[in-house]
Design a protein around this motif. Structure first.
Motif, PDB file in Angstrom:
ATOM      1  N   PRO A   1     103.662  42.607  -4.845  1.00 42.75           N
ATOM      2  CA  PRO A   1     103.628  43.674  -3.834  1.00 42.75           C
ATOM      3  C   PRO A   1     102.814  43.308  -2.597  1.00 42.75           C
ATOM      4  N   ALA A   2     101.995  42.260  -2.680  1.00 42.73           N
ATOM      5  CA  ALA A   2     101.293  41.806  -1.481  1.00 42.73           C
ATOM      6  C   ALA A   2     102.273  41.319  -0.417  1.00 42.73           C
ATOM      7  N   SER A   3     103.525  41.054  -0.835  1.00 46.13           N
ATOM      8  CA  SER A   3     104.555  40.583   0.109  1.00 46.13           C
ATOM      9  C   SER A   3     105.413  41.712   0.666  1.00 46.13           C
ATOM     10  N   ILE A   4     105.086  42.963   0.335  1.00 45.17           N
ATOM     11  CA  ILE A   4     105.816  44.095   0.916  1.00 45.17           C
ATOM     12  C   ILE A   4     105.593  44.108   2.427  1.00 45.17           C
ATOM     13  N   THR A   5     106.679  44.242   3.175  1.00 48.91           N
ATOM     14  CA  THR A   5     106.589  44.220   4.636  1.00 48.91           C
ATOM     15  C   THR A   5     106.806  45.595   5.259  1.00 48.91           C
ATOM     16  N   GLY A   6     107.250  46.573   4.478  1.00 47.87           N
ATOM     17  CA  GLY A   6     107.521  47.904   5.024  1.00 47.87           C
ATOM     18  C   GLY A   6     108.438  48.637   4.065  1.00 47.87           C
ATOM     19  N   GLY A   7     109.250  49.531   4.611  1.00 42.01           N
ATOM     20  CA  GLY A   7     110.171  50.297   3.785  1.00 42.01           C
ATOM     21  C   GLY A   7     111.593  50.146   4.273  1.00 42.01           C
ATOM     22  N   SER A   8     112.551  50.214   3.327  1.00 46.42           N
ATOM     23  CA  SER A   8     113.975  50.121   3.666  1.00 46.42           C
ATOM     24  C   SER A   8     114.706  51.306   3.065  1.00 46.42           C
ATOM     25  N   SER A   9     115.757  51.734   3.726  1.00 44.39           N
ATOM     26  CA  SER A   9     116.486  52.927   3.327  1.00 44.39           C
ATOM     27  C   SER A   9     117.298  52.687   2.058  1.00 44.39           C
TER      28      SER A   9
ATOM     29  N   PHE B   1     107.635  52.153  -8.291  1.00 43.48           N
ATOM     30  CA  PHE B   1     108.112  51.859  -6.941  1.00 43.48           C
ATOM     31  C   PHE B   1     107.219  52.632  -5.984  1.00 43.48           C
ATOM     32  N   ALA B   2     107.422  52.429  -4.693  1.00 43.87           N
ATOM     33  CA  ALA B   2     106.589  53.118  -3.704  1.00 43.87           C
ATOM     34  C   ALA B   2     107.455  53.625  -2.558  1.00 43.87           C
ATOM     35  N   LEU B   3     107.130  54.811  -2.068  1.00 46.66           N
ATOM     36  CA  LEU B   3     107.846  55.425  -0.954  1.00 46.66           C
ATOM     37  C   LEU B   3     107.066  55.217   0.339  1.00 46.66           C
ATOM     38  N   THR B   4     107.754  54.769   1.388  1.00 40.97           N
ATOM     39  CA  THR B   4     107.126  54.739   2.703  1.00 40.97           C
ATOM     40  C   THR B   4     107.524  55.955   3.526  1.00 40.97           C
ATOM     41  N   SER B   5     108.619  56.595   3.132  1.00 41.20           N
ATOM     42  CA  SER B   5     108.961  57.930   3.647  1.00 41.20           C
ATOM     43  C   SER B   5     109.843  58.600   2.615  1.00 41.20           C
ATOM     44  N   GLY B   6     109.672  59.912   2.465  1.00 41.18           N
ATOM     45  CA  GLY B   6     110.363  60.632   1.410  1.00 41.18           C
ATOM     46  C   GLY B   6     111.762  61.081   1.813  1.00 41.18           C
ATOM     47  N   ALA B   7     112.534  61.465   0.793  1.00 41.98           N
ATOM     48  CA  ALA B   7     113.878  61.995   1.020  1.00 41.98           C
ATOM     49  C   ALA B   7     113.802  63.478   1.364  1.00 41.98           C
ATOM     50  N   SER B   8     114.883  63.967   1.945  1.00 36.67           N
ATOM     51  CA  SER B   8     115.011  65.409   2.168  1.00 36.67           C
ATOM     52  C   SER B   8     116.429  65.820   1.789  1.00 36.67           C
ATOM     53  N   GLY B   9     116.572  67.069   1.420  1.00 32.71           N
ATOM     54  CA  GLY B   9     117.888  67.566   1.032  1.00 32.71           C
ATOM     55  C   GLY B   9     118.452  66.866  -0.193  1.00 32.71           C
ATOM     56  N   LEU B  10     117.601  66.632  -1.194  1.00 28.97           N
ATOM     57  CA  LEU B  10     118.059  65.959  -2.402  1.00 28.97           C
ATOM     58  C   LEU B  10     119.124  66.776  -3.125  1.00 28.97           C
ATOM     59  N   THR B  11     120.171  66.090  -3.598  1.00 30.68           N
ATOM     60  CA  THR B  11     121.207  66.722  -4.408  1.00 30.68           C
ATOM     61  C   THR B  11     120.757  66.690  -5.859  1.00 30.68           C
TER      62      THR B  11
ATOM     63  N   PRO C   1     115.413  58.301   1.193  1.00 33.79           N
ATOM     64  CA  PRO C   1     114.026  57.842   1.327  1.00 33.79           C
ATOM     65  C   PRO C   1     113.973  56.377   1.727  1.00 33.79           C
ATOM     66  N   ASN C   2     112.838  55.965   2.238  1.00 36.76           N
ATOM     67  CA  ASN C   2     112.576  54.540   2.450  1.00 36.76           C
ATOM     68  C   ASN C   2     111.673  54.048   1.319  1.00 36.76           C
ATOM     69  N   ILE C   3     112.092  52.971   0.685  1.00 40.25           N
ATOM     70  CA  ILE C   3     111.389  52.409  -0.456  1.00 40.25           C
ATOM     71  C   ILE C   3     110.690  51.121  -0.024  1.00 40.25           C
ATOM     72  N   ALA C   4     109.452  50.939  -0.470  1.00 40.86           N
ATOM     73  CA  ALA C   4     108.717  49.721  -0.131  1.00 40.86           C
ATOM     74  C   ALA C   4     109.545  48.498  -0.501  1.00 40.86           C
ATOM     75  N   SER C   5     109.599  47.540   0.439  1.00 48.39           N
ATOM     76  CA  SER C   5     110.511  46.409   0.242  1.00 48.39           C
ATOM     77  C   SER C   5     109.980  45.158   0.931  1.00 48.39           C
ATOM     78  N   GLY C   6     110.717  44.081   0.747  1.00 47.89           N
ATOM     79  CA  GLY C   6     110.363  42.818   1.365  1.00 47.89           C
ATOM     80  C   GLY C   6     111.078  42.633   2.684  1.00 47.89           C
ATOM     81  N   GLU C   7     111.815  41.553   2.802  1.00 50.04           N
ATOM     82  CA  GLU C   7     112.453  41.173   4.063  1.00 50.04           C
ATOM     83  C   GLU C   7     113.269  42.320   4.669  1.00 50.04           C
ATOM     84  N   ALA C   8     112.977  42.657   5.947  1.00 51.32           N
ATOM     85  CA  ALA C   8     113.639  43.771   6.609  1.00 51.32           C
ATOM     86  C   ALA C   8     114.888  43.356   7.382  1.00 51.32           C
TER      87      ALA C   8
END
Length: 269
Positions: free
Chosen positions: A111-119, A143-153, A210-217
């Motif tokens: 996880p030290a290589s996480i660069t941000g979040g991806s959709s 897992f980790a969220l960098t932004s949450g979802a809205s309007g979940l089904t 949501p955006n999930i913490a991820s590597g290469e963007a």
């Protein structure tokens, strides 16, 4: 390779390299390094016989100084190998931080290589490989969220675990786990897993993903480099379907796609 040497009868308190003390008529095993510390003339004076030992390369072989020996030509150690210090293989340091160092069974990457979040694109079944080096039991997915979802089904967002053959081993509903910006641990039914490759699967259905913490963007790099040299059945990151509302009980790994993949970070606990 090590050597078995027999000391000439009549000799007393012979001290060999490694502070090995032997008497005349006794046989002792020397490591390759220890044996070659004894000069040719000393060997002739001390030993009645010298036998080079062929080490079985499929099993651990520990000498009297607790050193692991393998033939110089190479070989395989079957089972676990514990290394107390650093480990360098072919000149490359491989003893960096591993999942087990932080209490996990495996992860998609450090996880030290996480660069941000991806959709987590709505309705898309994302696969992210984890590699188990030994049998273990897993009961959670991180897992980790960098932004949450809205309007979940309701009832249409899941995390799951697939075998390398494409069988869904377990899954968990994510309805309450996809909001906010935080790390999440999702409980799954405990799975006793053998060593091998598995895929953590993610499926989200919401108005805003949501955006999930991820590597290469960079998508161009993800789509070409992340699975370089791998067949679809071996993809480290893959898409296994779109327009889905539930996790299929089986997927077909040869049909995995590298288009639209995401390098999400997941950990197994």
């Amino acid at each position: 390779m090590p050597y078995i040497v027999t000391v000439k009868a009549g000799l007393v308190d012979v001290v060999l390299p490694g502070n090995i003390r032997v008497q005349g008529g006794e046989s002792v095993r020397l490591t390759d390094a220890q044996f070659h510390q004894v000069t040719n003339s000393a060997r002739a004076a001390l030993f009645t016989s010298v036998q080079q030992v062929d080490v079985p390369i499929s099993k651990e072989y520990v000498d009297t100084q607790d050193a692991l020996l393998l033939p110089r030509a190479g070989g395989t150690v079957e089972g676990d190998l514990a290394v107390g210090g650093g480990l360098t293989v072919a000149g490359t340091e491989v003893s960096g931080t591993q999942a087990g160092d932080v209490g996990l069974r495996a992860w998609t990457f450090d996880p030290a290589s996480i660069t941000g979040g991806s959709s987590a694109t709505v309705g898309t079944l994302f696969l992210c490989a984890v590699y188990l080096r030994r049998p273990t039991t897993v009961s959670g997915v991180w897992f980790a969220l960098t932004s949450g979802a809205s309007g979940l089904t309701a009832g249409q967002s899941f995390v799951g675990l697939y075998s390398a053959s494409g069988v869904l081993l377990t899954s968990a509903l994510l309805d309450s786990m996809l909001t906010g910006t935080t790390a999440r641990q999702v409980a799954i039914a405990p799975q006793s897993l053998s060593a091998g490759t598995y895929w953590v699967a993610l499926l989200v259905n919401a108005t805003t993903a949501p955006n999930i913490a991820s590597g290469e963007a960079n998508s161009a790099i993800r789509n070409t480099v992340m699975n370089l040299g791998l067949s679809p059945s071996q993809y480290r990151y893959a898409v296994a379907g779109t327009g889905l509302t539930s996790l299929p009980s089986t997927i077909t790994p040869p049909n995995n796609s590298s288009t639209g993949i995401q390098a999400f970070w997941f950990g197994l606990s």
